[in-house]
Design a protein around this motif. Sequence first.
Motif, mmCIF file in Angstrom:
data_model
loop_
_atom_site.group_PDB
_atom_site.id
_atom_site.type_symbol
_atom_site.label_atom_id
_atom_site.label_comp_id
_atom_site.label_asym_id
_atom_site.label_seq_id
_atom_site.Cartn_x
_atom_site.Cartn_y
_atom_site.Cartn_z
ATOM 1 N N GLY A 16 0.787 -1.217 -0.159
ATOM 2 C CA GLY A 16 -0.107 -0.053 0.034
ATOM 3 C C GLY A 16 0.779 1.222 -0.100
ATOM 4 O O GLY A 16 0.309 2.356 -0.212
ATOM 5 N N LEU A 17 2.042 1.120 0.088
ATOM 6 C CA LEU A 17 3.171 2.221 0.018
ATOM 7 C C LEU A 17 3.833 2.500 -1.293
ATOM 8 O O LEU A 17 3.951 3.173 -1.846
ATOM 9 C CB LEU A 17 3.816 2.068 1.370
ATOM 10 N N LEU A 18 4.641 1.081 -1.222
ATOM 11 C CA LEU A 18 5.419 1.020 -2.337
ATOM 12 C C LEU A 18 4.839 0.336 -3.659
ATOM 13 O O LEU A 18 4.813 0.591 -4.825
ATOM 14 C CB LEU A 18 6.788 0.287 -2.084
ATOM 15 N N LEU A 19 4.090 -0.694 -2.965
ATOM 16 C CA LEU A 19 3.343 -1.555 -4.004
ATOM 17 C C LEU A 19 1.527 -1.530 -3.926
ATOM 18 O O LEU A 19 1.206 -1.391 -2.747
ATOM 19 C CB LEU A 19 3.665 -3.144 -3.644
ATOM 20 N N ASP A 20 1.046 -1.590 -4.981
ATOM 21 C CA ASP A 20 -0.285 -1.587 -4.912
ATOM 22 C C ASP A 20 -0.910 -2.915 -4.362
ATOM 23 O O ASP A 20 -1.571 -3.535 -5.554
ATOM 24 C CB ASP A 20 -0.909 -1.223 -6.487
ATOM 25 N N THR A 21 -0.576 -3.288 -3.357
ATOM 26 C CA THR A 21 -1.018 -4.709 -3.180
ATOM 27 C C THR A 21 -2.412 -4.512 -2.200
ATOM 28 O O THR A 21 -2.930 -5.865 -1.908
ATOM 29 C CB THR A 21 0.033 -5.342 -2.341
ATOM 30 N N GLU A 22 -2.748 -3.598 -1.248
ATOM 31 C CA GLU A 22 -3.761 -3.482 -0.376
ATOM 32 C C GLU A 22 -5.117 -3.942 -1.102
ATOM 33 O O GLU A 22 -5.983 -4.486 -0.494
ATOM 34 C CB GLU A 22 -3.831 -2.280 0.161
ATOM 35 N N ARG A 23 -5.258 -3.495 -2.458
ATOM 36 C CA ARG A 23 -6.331 -3.649 -3.260
ATOM 37 C C ARG A 23 -6.417 -5.362 -3.341
ATOM 38 O O ARG A 23 -7.655 -5.799 -3.437
ATOM 39 C CB ARG A 23 -6.527 -2.923 -4.608
ATOM 40 N N CYS A 24 -5.464 -5.953 -3.484
ATOM 41 C CA CYS A 24 -5.119 -7.450 -3.620
ATOM 42 C C CYS A 24 -5.934 -8.094 -2.564
ATOM 43 O O CYS A 24 -6.917 -9.062 -2.339
ATOM 44 C CB CYS A 24 -3.969 -7.966 -3.682
ATOM 45 N N TYR A 25 -5.564 -7.730 -1.273
ATOM 46 C CA TYR A 25 -6.000 -8.260 0.061
ATOM 47 C C TYR A 25 -7.549 -7.902 0.078
ATOM 48 O O TYR A 25 -8.521 -8.603 0.381
ATOM 49 C CB TYR A 25 -5.508 -7.506 1.142
ATOM 50 N N TYR A 26 -8.148 -6.639 0.002
ATOM 51 C CA TYR A 26 -9.488 -6.253 -0.056
ATOM 52 C C TYR A 26 -10.307 -7.044 -0.864
ATOM 53 O O TYR A 26 -11.306 -7.468 -0.603
ATOM 54 C CB TYR A 26 -9.632 -4.822 -0.193
ATOM 55 N N GLN A 27 -9.802 -7.431 -2.478
ATOM 56 C CA GLN A 27 -10.709 -7.982 -3.064
ATOM 57 C C GLN A 27 -10.841 -9.420 -2.930
ATOM 58 O O GLN A 27 -11.713 -10.111 -2.949
ATOM 59 C CB GLN A 27 -9.769 -8.060 -4.580
ATOM 60 N N ALA A 28 -9.727 -10.196 -2.259
ATOM 61 C CA ALA A 28 -9.725 -11.599 -2.178
ATOM 62 C C ALA A 28 -10.590 -11.708 -0.658
ATOM 63 O O ALA A 28 -11.403 -12.610 -0.775
ATOM 64 C CB ALA A 28 -8.153 -11.975 -1.717
ATOM 65 N N ALA A 29 -10.401 -11.008 0.327
ATOM 66 C CA ALA A 29 -10.972 -11.056 1.469
ATOM 67 C C ALA A 29 -12.595 -10.583 1.143
ATOM 68 O O ALA A 29 -13.256 -11.166 1.765
ATOM 69 C CB ALA A 29 -10.449 -10.123 2.472
ATOM 70 N N SER A 30 -12.763 -9.665 0.530
ATOM 71 C CA SER A 30 -14.055 -9.450 0.200
ATOM 72 C C SER A 30 -14.791 -10.356 -0.455
ATOM 73 O O SER A 30 -16.115 -10.727 -0.311
ATOM 74 C CB SER A 30 -14.504 -8.033 -0.541
ATOM 75 N N ALA A 31 -14.092 -11.125 -1.363
ATOM 76 C CA ALA A 31 -14.922 -12.432 -2.110
ATOM 77 C C ALA A 31 -15.015 -13.398 -1.143
ATOM 78 O O ALA A 31 -16.065 -13.997 -1.149
ATOM 79 C CB ALA A 31 -13.904 -12.612 -3.271
ATOM 80 N N ILE A 32 -14.094 -13.669 -0.335
ATOM 81 C CA ILE A 32 -14.258 -14.858 0.744
ATOM 82 C C ILE A 32 -15.418 -14.635 1.683
ATOM 83 O O ILE A 32 -16.284 -15.451 1.778
ATOM 84 C CB ILE A 32 -13.109 -14.990 1.524
ATOM 85 N N LEU A 33 -15.597 -13.409 2.134
ATOM 86 C CA LEU A 33 -16.631 -12.958 3.173
ATOM 87 C C LEU A 33 -18.122 -13.046 2.309
ATOM 88 O O LEU A 33 -19.186 -13.343 2.736
ATOM 89 C CB LEU A 33 -16.321 -11.606 3.588
#
Length: 235
Positions: A16-33
């Motif tokens: 979320g600072l150097l890499l655009d990875t926080e969106r990956c977590y949000y997308q994956a977690a949102s799908a699971i939930l």
Amino acid sequence: MPCRPRIRYAIFDMDGLLLDTERCYYQAASAILGERGLTLSDEVNAARLGLKAEESTKLILESTGASLTPEEYRLELRKRQTELWRTVKPLPGAMTIVNRLKSVSIPISIATSSALPEFSIKRSACPDLFSLFEGCWVLGDDPRVSRGKPEPDIFQEAARRMGVKEEGAREVLVFEDSPNGVLAALRANMVPIWVIGSDPAFLGLVYERGGDVVHSLEDVRIEDWGIALPSKGLL
């Protein structure tokens, strides 16, 4: 505004600072939930930023009431995130700020809550960026880091490896995007730059310590902390 200290070292968070990875977590977690009729709220998602994997998982499961064991959740999350991680790119300004610090011989390091398996995938997606750090990073599963953010352990370990003495903590600039990370930097007595910072509970402390709050790494002026940049050929 308090006088800003002269900076001699820099530590970067990664996700979320150097890499655009926080969106990956949000997308994956949102799908699971979502498959279970549940929702990941913005408040809970923000609260988990910077936490170690075990702590983040506990927060998500307890706050949503998902009928998954921590192991089941992390396994499913990992499967969904892995493919997304392979496509991540550096966020705007990341390459520029790292190159600028390197150009004036400021030692740099990464301090991330990501464990080695996840870190390795993200690193392979952005080899040009990570090559600039020359192997100088501390990960969330490092045995010397017993407590995750918002405790200062990971930043203190990163500083120690760069040769920073305890009394030199105020010479370390920490780049962070999460409240937990900013609090960890403050507890380490370092100088935080908070990207996209918005929590009023911390804004005053950031400025009081000689830090700054910016919308993007593109907005950071490292010369404001006594770092002399070359007059030509800025990267």
